[in-house]
Design a protein around this motif. Structure first.
Motif, PDB file in Angstrom:
ATOM      1  N   PRO A 127       0.576  -1.155  -0.592  1.00  0.00           N
ATOM      2  CA  PRO A 127       0.445  -0.035   0.376  1.00  0.00           C
ATOM      3  C   PRO A 127       0.857   0.795  -0.179  1.00  0.00           C
ATOM      4  O   PRO A 127       1.833   0.923   0.229  1.00  0.00           O
ATOM      5  N   THR A 128       0.235   2.161  -0.199  1.00  0.00           N
ATOM      6  CA  THR A 128       0.703   3.911  -0.392  1.00  0.00           C
ATOM      7  C   THR A 128       0.547   4.474   0.571  1.00  0.00           C
ATOM      8  O   THR A 128       0.178   4.289   1.742  1.00  0.00           O
ATOM      9  N   ARG A 129       2.128   5.115   1.615  1.00  0.00           N
ATOM     10  CA  ARG A 129       2.234   6.164   2.452  1.00  0.00           C
ATOM     11  C   ARG A 129       2.683   6.901   1.900  1.00  0.00           C
ATOM     12  O   ARG A 129       3.758   7.386   2.180  1.00  0.00           O
ATOM     13  N   PHE A 130       1.802   8.596   1.901  1.00  0.00           N
ATOM     14  CA  PHE A 130       2.445   9.744   1.505  1.00  0.00           C
ATOM     15  C   PHE A 130       3.483   9.272   0.014  1.00  0.00           C
ATOM     16  O   PHE A 130       4.440  10.105  -0.570  1.00  0.00           O
ATOM     17  N   GLY A 131       2.272   9.046  -1.324  1.00  0.00           N
ATOM     18  CA  GLY A 131       2.963   7.797  -2.218  1.00  0.00           C
ATOM     19  C   GLY A 131       4.361   7.556  -2.471  1.00  0.00           C
ATOM     20  O   GLY A 131       5.068   7.269  -3.538  1.00  0.00           O
ATOM     21  N   MET A 132       4.800   6.780  -1.420  1.00  0.00           N
ATOM     22  CA  MET A 132       5.631   6.129  -1.206  1.00  0.00           C
ATOM     23  C   MET A 132       4.819   4.563  -1.007  1.00  0.00           C
ATOM     24  O   MET A 132       4.409   4.479  -0.162  1.00  0.00           O
ATOM     25  N   MET A 133       5.924   3.474  -1.129  1.00  0.00           N
ATOM     26  CA  MET A 133       5.807   2.135  -0.380  1.00  0.00           C
ATOM     27  C   MET A 133       5.080   2.452   1.149  1.00  0.00           C
ATOM     28  O   MET A 133       6.338   3.440   1.684  1.00  0.00           O
ATOM     29  N   ALA A 134       4.881   1.157   1.991  1.00  0.00           N
ATOM     30  CA  ALA A 134       4.484   1.360   3.580  1.00  0.00           C
ATOM     31  C   ALA A 134       5.725   1.332   3.757  1.00  0.00           C
ATOM     32  O   ALA A 134       6.459   0.408   3.320  1.00  0.00           O
ATOM     33  N   GLY A 168      -5.520  10.810  -6.312  1.00  0.00           N
ATOM     34  CA  GLY A 168      -3.897  11.720  -6.787  1.00  0.00           C
ATOM     35  C   GLY A 168      -3.139  10.897  -5.537  1.00  0.00           C
ATOM     36  O   GLY A 168      -2.395  11.794  -5.035  1.00  0.00           O
ATOM     37  N   GLY A 169      -3.417   9.462  -4.540  1.00  0.00           N
ATOM     38  CA  GLY A 169      -2.991   9.279  -3.960  1.00  0.00           C
ATOM     39  C   GLY A 169      -1.013   8.476  -4.629  1.00  0.00           C
ATOM     40  O   GLY A 169      -0.712   7.946  -2.854  1.00  0.00           O
ATOM     41  N   GLY A 170      -0.737   7.749  -5.357  1.00  0.00           N
ATOM     42  CA  GLY A 170       0.251   7.939  -5.952  1.00  0.00           C
ATOM     43  C   GLY A 170       0.015   6.757  -6.241  1.00  0.00           C
ATOM     44  O   GLY A 170       0.889   5.703  -6.074  1.00  0.00           O
ATOM     45  N   GLN A 171      -0.437   6.265  -7.181  1.00  0.00           N
ATOM     46  CA  GLN A 171      -0.559   5.605  -8.171  1.00  0.00           C
ATOM     47  C   GLN A 171       0.246   5.471  -9.402  1.00  0.00           C
ATOM     48  O   GLN A 171       0.637   3.607  -9.747  1.00  0.00           O
ATOM     49  N   GLU A 172       1.300   6.016  -9.587  1.00  0.00           N
ATOM     50  CA  GLU A 172       2.160   6.377 -10.146  1.00  0.00           C
ATOM     51  C   GLU A 172       3.086   6.480  -8.990  1.00  0.00           C
ATOM     52  O   GLU A 172       4.652   5.952  -9.474  1.00  0.00           O
ATOM     53  N   THR A 173       3.338   7.822  -8.575  1.00  0.00           N
ATOM     54  CA  THR A 173       4.494   8.170  -7.728  1.00  0.00           C
ATOM     55  C   THR A 173       4.862   6.844  -6.600  1.00  0.00           C
ATOM     56  O   THR A 173       6.525   6.364  -6.807  1.00  0.00           O
ATOM     57  N   THR A 174       4.451   6.315  -6.538  1.00  0.00           N
ATOM     58  CA  THR A 174       4.408   4.621  -5.480  1.00  0.00           C
ATOM     59  C   THR A 174       5.403   3.669  -6.494  1.00  0.00           C
ATOM     60  O   THR A 174       6.420   2.984  -5.699  1.00  0.00           O
ATOM     61  N   PRO A 175       5.134   3.204  -7.351  1.00  0.00           N
ATOM     62  CA  PRO A 175       5.862   2.296  -7.890  1.00  0.00           C
ATOM     63  C   PRO A 175       6.744   2.865  -8.409  1.00  0.00           C
ATOM     64  O   PRO A 175       8.396   2.393  -8.407  1.00  0.00           O
ATOM     65  N   LEU A 176       7.084   3.981  -9.018  1.00  0.00           N
ATOM     66  CA  LEU A 176       7.895   4.890  -9.521  1.00  0.00           C
ATOM     67  C   LEU A 176       9.438   4.706  -8.227  1.00  0.00           C
ATOM     68  O   LEU A 176      10.452   4.851  -8.803  1.00  0.00           O
ATOM     69  N   THR A 177       8.912   5.384  -7.417  1.00  0.00           N
ATOM     70  CA  THR A 177       9.344   5.612  -6.354  1.00  0.00           C
ATOM     71  C   THR A 177      10.351   3.931  -5.454  1.00  0.00           C
ATOM     72  O   THR A 177      11.101   4.308  -4.608  1.00  0.00           O
ATOM     73  N   ALA A 214      -0.756  -3.167 -11.714  1.00  0.00           N
ATOM     74  CA  ALA A 214      -1.764  -2.778 -11.362  1.00  0.00           C
ATOM     75  C   ALA A 214      -1.723  -2.125  -9.863  1.00  0.00           C
ATOM     76  O   ALA A 214      -0.896  -2.491  -9.034  1.00  0.00           O
ATOM     77  N   GLY A 215      -3.355  -1.751  -9.806  1.00  0.00           N
ATOM     78  CA  GLY A 215      -3.406  -1.311  -8.284  1.00  0.00           C
ATOM     79  C   GLY A 215      -5.304  -1.301  -7.840  1.00  0.00           C
ATOM     80  O   GLY A 215      -5.657  -1.944  -9.003  1.00  0.00           O
ATOM     81  N   THR A 216      -5.084  -1.017  -6.964  1.00  0.00           N
ATOM     82  CA  THR A 216      -6.639  -0.748  -6.555  1.00  0.00           C
ATOM     83  C   THR A 216      -6.453   0.332  -5.950  1.00  0.00           C
ATOM     84  O   THR A 216      -5.552   0.997  -5.375  1.00  0.00           O
ATOM     85  N   PHE A 217      -7.947   1.466  -5.843  1.00  0.00           N
ATOM     86  CA  PHE A 217      -8.131   2.092  -4.791  1.00  0.00           C
ATOM     87  C   PHE A 217      -8.750   1.790  -3.408  1.00  0.00           C
ATOM     88  O   PHE A 217      -9.989   0.921  -4.075  1.00  0.00           O
ATOM     89  N   ALA A 218      -8.213   2.354  -2.088  1.00  0.00           N
ATOM     90  CA  ALA A 218      -9.032   1.501  -0.768  1.00  0.00           C
ATOM     91  C   ALA A 218     -10.337   2.574  -0.609  1.00  0.00           C
ATOM     92  O   ALA A 218     -10.910   1.936   0.294  1.00  0.00           O
ATOM     93  N   GLY A 219      -9.596   4.126  -0.563  1.00  0.00           N
ATOM     94  CA  GLY A 219     -10.786   4.896  -0.194  1.00  0.00           C
ATOM     95  C   GLY A 219     -10.889   4.917   1.249  1.00  0.00           C
ATOM     96  O   GLY A 219      -9.461   4.494   2.513  1.00  0.00           O
ATOM     97  N   ASP A 220     -12.005   4.863   1.503  1.00  0.00           N
ATOM     98  CA  ASP A 220     -11.427   4.326   3.775  1.00  0.00           C
ATOM     99  C   ASP A 220     -11.870   3.668   4.414  1.00  0.00           C
ATOM    100  O   ASP A 220     -11.278   3.568   5.552  1.00  0.00           O
TER     101      ASP A 220
END
Length: 252
Positions: A127-134, A168-177, A214-220
């Motif tokens: 999962p993402t934490r501020f645009g990067m991996m947890a 906008g939570g990191g669907q591209e920045t997370t894998p990129l970083t 592949a990715g997904t949105f978790a919302g709340d």
């Protein structure tokens, strides 16, 4: 160091052990004749060894785990590929996890860094934490220093998949970083690209995933991977397994 001996070059074989000495002593023996040489299993009709694909993930609420299940199915659909799913160690206490409303961990085995070296290719999910991996996944990568020193992962294909809370939570920045981790190990990053086809261009509904994976949105936390997102995960697993199989075959 053994001295340089005249041709024919000797081979090393263990001498029989005795009751007075439990150590295996190496002795020099002449090379075998051509009729005694071990034949190449590829020419003898022996079945080739299975290609090992590891799916390694961290999932706090289960969204990434759901993607991992579909990725495993996709990779397993490729003939000659053996898939194993792992989760990385948790670094938060049970008390903290309870306050965060995290469900109990599944019975998926926990991987150690050294076990990564056994795989022919690895797909990492987080999962993402501020645009990067947890931090749990980052902590796992931080523990792979021994593998880096030995270059045990160099040349192995690797891919990523992920979950974010918002569009906008990191669907591209997370894998990129995350690619920086793979780069320092010398791994070969295998993005899924647009091989999934036209569904990636659908603008009628919200959907996770990108050319990175592949990715997904978790919302709340109440939103779960959609049918399309699971199809994307299945496709990534199948695509990645095919690439891994080709790379292992070309190096055999």
């Amino acid at each position: 160091m053994l001295p340089i001996l005249p041709s024919p070059t000797p081979t090393l074989s263990p001498a029989p052990s005795s009751s007075s000495n439990s150590l295996n002593i190496l002795r020099l023996t002449p090379p075998s004749s051509s009729s005694d040489q071990i034949s190449d299993p590829r020419s003898s009709g022996a079945p080739p060894m299975a290609v090992k694909v590891y799916v390694v993930y961290y999932s706090m609420y289960g969204h990434v785990a759901k993607l991992a299940d579909e990725i495993k199915k996709g990779a397993s659909s490729v003939e000659g590929v053996e898939v194993k799913v792992w989760q990385v160690p948790e670094i938060l206490s049970e008390e903290v996890l309870g306050k965060m409303g995290a469900p109990p961990k599944t019975d998926v085995p926990t991987i150690t860094p050294q076990e990564l070296a056994e795989a022919d290719g690895v797909l990492f999910g987080f999962p993402t934490r501020f645009g990067m991996m947890a931090s749990q996944m980052k902590a796992f990568f931080d523990a792979t220093g021994g593998l880096w020193r030995e270059q045990s992962l160099a040349g192995k294909p690797a891919g990523v998949f992920y979950s974010t809370g918002t569009q906008g939570g990191g669907q591209e920045t997370t894998p990129l970083t995350a690619v920086t981790q793979l780069t320092h190990h010398g791994m070969v990053f295998v993005p899924v690209g647009y091989t999934f086809g036209a569904k990636l261009f659908d603008m009628d509904k919200v959907q996770g995933g990108s050319p990175y994976g592949a990715g997904t949105f978790a919302g709340d936390g109440s939103r779960w991977p959609t049918e399309m997102e699971l199809e994307h995960a299945f496709h990534q697993g199948k695509y990645f397994a095919g690439i891994t199989k080709k790379l292992k075959g070309s190096s055999a």
